[in-house]
Design an enzyme around this catalytic site. Sequence first.
Site, mmCIF file in Angstrom:
data_model
loop_
_atom_site.group_PDB
_atom_site.id
_atom_site.type_symbol
_atom_site.label_atom_id
_atom_site.label_comp_id
_atom_site.label_asym_id
_atom_site.label_seq_id
_atom_site.Cartn_x
_atom_site.Cartn_y
_atom_site.Cartn_z
ATOM 1 C CG ASP A 32 12.769 -19.658 -26.458
ATOM 2 O OD1 ASP A 32 13.176 -18.485 -26.483
ATOM 3 O OD2 ASP A 32 13.486 -20.625 -26.137
ATOM 4 C CD GLU B 276 18.738 -15.839 -29.923
ATOM 5 O OE1 GLU B 276 19.643 -16.697 -30.052
ATOM 6 O OE2 GLU B 276 18.356 -15.418 -28.818
ATOM 7 C CG HIS C 79 12.104 -16.926 -29.264
ATOM 8 N ND1 HIS C 79 13.281 -17.536 -29.631
ATOM 9 C CD2 HIS C 79 11.110 -17.670 -29.790
ATOM 10 C CE1 HIS C 79 13.007 -18.619 -30.341
ATOM 11 N NE2 HIS C 79 11.694 -18.718 -30.461
#
Length: 345
Positions: free
Chosen positions: A36, A207, A273
Amino acid sequence: MGRIGQSLLGIAAVALLTGAAPPRQFTNPLLPSGPDPWIAREGSTYYLMKTEGNRLVIRAATSLGGLREAVPHTVWTPPAHGPNAISVWAPELHRIDGRWFIYYTAAEDGHDDDAHRGIFVLENDAADPLGGSWIDRGRLKTRHTGIDGTTFAYRGQRYFVYSPYVASESDLAIVRMANPWTLEGPEVVIARPDREWETRGGRSILEGPEFLAGPKGDLFLTYSAGACWSDDYALGLLHAAPGSDPLAPESWRKSPQPVLKKSPANGVYATGHNGFFTSPDGRENWIVFHANPGPDMKCTAKRAPHAQRFTFDANGYPVFGEPLPTNRALPEPSAQVSRTPGITR
């Protein structure tokens, strides 16, 4: 020798003839580990954050290559108990109205599950995010539990986007912000995992939304699709035409296929991400994302941050290309520092 290597040699030769210093270089991954990843730039300084799990850490350097040796500064540790005590994930550092804000995901101690996750905010008014004091602004009052919050401003209004848990899937939702730590008005789901490649790994997931402004006024949101433990974890893209209402679901159109995905030929798997930043002179657009160096490595600390330059096509759409091979020498972002802030949030 590839085109990039030939280009670097040519530039170095010109530098020798003119007496100028040759360009700096870096290689991917930027760090051996870094799920991330997020890079924010202010002037000539790059600030990198990533998921540490039990704290928030910032690394700072004046080059991408320098981030590998940068001293990690812990700027916040969670309380022993409370709604943000464990599973500290996906931090993002934003410069908003002269202040620094960190948005991060965390869960309640004793309840490390989807029903007890949320997005929290810290604020710091220091010029350098490594200094000053961080004020806890608490949890954003989202409609659902969820993860991976981000923020952007458009036509004088600030918005918040995150990945809520809705029934058995993870969607993308947007809401207006009254200020960087307060939501206002209705929250609207703008995308659901309705494509086959968004369900890889056995779970339907969207996401990690990230905003990108197009050169012709278009709005873009990248997102990570599928399960992070799948080799097919990939980036999707939402597009809204110039002048659209970001709160209207019909404003957003989804790319039919991933815009950045694994490249077995280049040894890069489970790309996802991401974040965006620009070069110090503002002329180059860059993406940072995490990836695994081999197949079947799942959703672990083996995920490492990669950075590469991207462009926009004639229609104003981003073109990310393939993930570049690891350990290849790449030129640093163009280093002339502009007079305007470099963070595009």
